[in-house]
Scaffold this motif. Structure first.
Motif, PDB file in Angstrom:
ATOM      1  N   GLN A  33       8.376  -6.703   6.117  1.00 56.49           N
ATOM      2  CA  GLN A  33       7.301  -6.878   5.139  1.00 56.49           C
ATOM      3  C   GLN A  33       5.982  -7.220   5.817  1.00 56.49           C
ATOM      4  O   GLN A  33       4.918  -6.694   5.448  1.00 56.49           O
ATOM      5  N   ILE A  34       6.051  -8.079   6.822  1.00 59.46           N
ATOM      6  CA  ILE A  34       4.809  -8.465   7.501  1.00 59.46           C
ATOM      7  C   ILE A  34       4.247  -7.295   8.306  1.00 59.46           C
ATOM      8  O   ILE A  34       3.029  -7.056   8.300  1.00 59.46           O
ATOM      9  N   TRP A  35       5.127  -6.543   8.991  1.00 57.35           N
ATOM     10  CA  TRP A  35       4.648  -5.378   9.728  1.00 57.35           C
ATOM     11  C   TRP A  35       3.995  -4.363   8.784  1.00 57.35           C
ATOM     12  O   TRP A  35       2.986  -3.740   9.132  1.00 57.35           O
ATOM     13  N   THR A  36       4.559  -4.201   7.602  1.00 53.63           N
ATOM     14  CA  THR A  36       3.988  -3.270   6.624  1.00 53.63           C
ATOM     15  C   THR A  36       2.565  -3.661   6.268  1.00 53.63           C
ATOM     16  O   THR A  36       1.652  -2.816   6.228  1.00 53.63           O
ATOM     17  N   THR A  37       2.360  -4.965   6.007  1.00 47.48           N
ATOM     18  CA  THR A  37       1.009  -5.399   5.643  1.00 47.48           C
ATOM     19  C   THR A  37       0.056  -5.347   6.834  1.00 47.48           C
ATOM     20  O   THR A  37      -1.124  -5.020   6.668  1.00 47.48           O
ATOM     21  N   ILE A  38       0.564  -5.655   8.037  1.00 48.75           N
ATOM     22  CA  ILE A  38      -0.303  -5.570   9.221  1.00 48.75           C
ATOM     23  C   ILE A  38      -0.773  -4.140   9.438  1.00 48.75           C
ATOM     24  O   ILE A  38      -1.960  -3.884   9.694  1.00 48.75           O
ATOM     25  N   ILE A  39       0.144  -3.201   9.322  1.00 49.54           N
ATOM     26  CA  ILE A  39      -0.227  -1.787   9.475  1.00 49.54           C
ATOM     27  C   ILE A  39      -1.199  -1.374   8.380  1.00 49.54           C
ATOM     28  O   ILE A  39      -2.195  -0.673   8.634  1.00 49.54           O
ATOM     29  N   GLY A  40      -0.935  -1.829   7.154  1.00 41.60           N
ATOM     30  CA  GLY A  40      -1.832  -1.494   6.047  1.00 41.60           C
ATOM     31  C   GLY A  40      -3.228  -2.042   6.253  1.00 41.60           C
ATOM     32  O   GLY A  40      -4.226  -1.331   6.055  1.00 41.60           O
TER      33      GLY A  40
END
Length: 532
Positions: free
Chosen positions: A471-478
């Motif tokens: 979840q955190i990687w998803t938001t960082i990429i976003g």
């Protein structure tokens, strides 16, 4: 169980978004009051060239302002998404200045920004100047309330921990607002923003002078930037001394870490200019020091010692042992709120409750801690010393560099010496330096607070939300994609506006032809400046 990978990733995400946002805030602060200065001169002299300068720099201010607002909103949402327990535990205190910032400062700023851009031909000169001044006041008020919130995290005064609700509560709003750490951070941060704005204007003005374009506006802008920047650079250093004094009273570990000072120094303490911190050996190699300077800065005296890291680790161990009693009392009160013995014990040891929570990094129940656990927890109060040491020297070194550079720019401007050459090229090349200085300053403040998210009360590893790495990687990429897009758009708009340059308005009363030397300063004649 605490997932420290989630904590570290949450810290990384917030650091990335905060550092990106902080590229725009200082420039907004600096440009806002420079607009006030330029428009004030326009109102007093009635010269159109000052109106042209104000409108031009106002466009660049507007582009920067919009991106800064967009990135700031994202950060506030992160408190609820990535730092849920932090929001739950301290939201009653931390949320107050943020709410006031939104209601008082941001709406004030946003309202008058529209009038500033679209009111040139609809408001009187004094009326429009008043609007520009309100934009500058709103911008600085926003910084004030944000730094009051951040200052409370560094020094949580005016509040208390309620064991029944497991939350921090305000006991004195005046103490929160007048927090000495917050006030020192505000004046230091705002002054750094003024330096950033001045370097920005100086660099672009120098570029125009090198190209021989928009010379009338460039000369005047250069002069304003040199004067404003010199005053701001001097303020940063003077107010940085006040920040050092505030650290002595409230964050001694941060001060000792940025000096890599392992042992307590007798009065008056020396300031380390250079050294290589060795964390394993707990000493600093090849140390070069200046006698007395740190003692004067940190204690404003010649007879007070400055405590070292080792001394404060021992103090932290004592506070951890005391905090275990407070932790035990809280656990008993959870079972029986009427347990008066537990309540009395909590009152005796409540100041150290947060230190007991440091043990949760190593053991689920702090009451079962061994001497080794207590030692590990005490050592965890030491931040990253090498990072602190070098970030401080980068920031301070650039601060003194700006004083010298602006002094030379001011001297040249006072002599009307705008000749192209190495100095003007250097003025363009230093444009990234204030951004490097403010980023290292921010890292210094936040790394130096570790392992606390609220100093002495709430460890960072207990403040994060229950998320997954995915979840955190998803938001960082976003966020990276979104901010990358915003960066491209902003840079293109900035470069396009700079390439176009200021628009010339019709001459007004008081305007005179711009005169320049023929063939340089050594030539005897003068000719009118050709139309641009």
């Amino acid at each position: 169980m605490i997932d420290f990978a989630v904590v570290d990733m949450s810290r990384l995400q917030f650091a990335l978004t905060a550092m990106y946002h902080f590229l725009f805030v200082p420039l907004t602060l600096g440009l806002s009051f420079m607009l006030v200065i330029m428009e004030s001169i326009y109102v007093m002299t009635d010269k159109a060239v000052w109106r042209d300068a104000t409108r031009f720099w106002g466009k660049l201010f507007g582009i920067n302002f919009v991106v800064g607002v967009a990135t700031g909103i994202t950060m506030e949402f992160q408190f609820g998404t990535n730092w849920a327990y932090f929001s739950h535990a301290v939201g009653d205190v931390f949320g107050a200045p943020l709410a006031i910032e939104g209601l008082m400062a941001f709406f004030l700023e946003a309202t008058f920004v529209g009038l500033m851009f679209f009111g040139w031909d609809k408001l009187s000169k004094l009326g429009h100047l008043g609007v520009t001044f309100m934009v500058a006041i709103g911008t600085n008020f926003s910084a004030l309330w944000i730094l009051i919130a951040n200052g409370w995290m560094q020094n949580p005064v005016g509040s208390r921990f309620n064991p029944e609700t497991m939350r921090m509560e305000i006991t004195s709003i005046a103490d929160v607002l007048l927090n000495p750490v917050a006030q020192a951070k505000f004046v230091h941060t705002v002054s750094a923003g003024y330096v950033t704005g001045a370097v920005f204007v100086l660099a672009i003005s120098a570029w125009y002078l090198l190209k021989g374009r928009h010379v009338a506006v460039a000369r005047r802008s250069f002069t304003v930037a040199a004067s404003f920047g010199l005053a701001a650079a001097l303020s940063v250093v003077v107010l940085g001394d006040e920040s050092g004094y505030a650290l002595t009273d409230n964050q001694r570990m941060k001060l000792a870490s940025l000096e890599a000072m392992w042992d307590t120094q007798p009065a008056p303490a020396s300031l380390t200019l250079f050294g290589i911190p060795d964390v394993e050996a707990r000493e600093t190699h090849f140390e070069v020091s200046v006698p007395w300077v740190l003692g004067i800065i940190a204690t404003h005296s010649f007879d007070k010692p400055v405590r070292g890291i080792n001394d404060m680790v021992a103090t932290a161990a004592e506070r951890i042992r005391s905090g275990i009693f407070a932790y035990d009392a809280v656990e008993r009160l959870k079972i029986d709120r009427n347990d008066m013995a537990a309540r009395e014990r909590f009152e005796l040891h409540k100041a150290d409750y947060g230190y007991a929570l440091l043990l949760k990094r190593f053991i689920p129940d702090p009451r079962l801690a061994t001497g080794e656990d207590i030692y590990k927890a005490a050592m965890s109060t030491v931040p990253n010393v090498p990072a602190m040491f070098w970030f401080f020297r980068i920031m301070a070194g650039l601060g003194f560099f700006f004083i010298g550079f602006f002094a030379l720019a001011f001297w040249r401007a006072s002599r009307h010496n705008f000749e192209t050459g190495p100095f003007m090229k250097a003025a363009v090349l230093i444009l990234p330096l204030p951004f490097i200085a403010i980023q290292t300053g921010w890292l210094l403040a936040e790394i130096g607070r570790q392992p606390w998210v609220v100093e002495g009360s709430l460890p960072t590893f207990l403040a994060a939300s229950s998320l997954t790495i995915g979840q955190i990687w998803t938001t960082i990429i976003g966020f990276t994609l979104l901010y990358g897009t915003l960066a491209v758009i902003m840079v293109r708009l900035m470069l396009s506006t700079i390439a176009h340059g200021p628009e010339r308005s019709a001459p007004q009363r008081g305007d005179l032809p711009e005169l320049v030397p023929v063939g340089g300063r050594s030539a005897g004649g003068i000719i009118p400046l050709p139309a641009e």
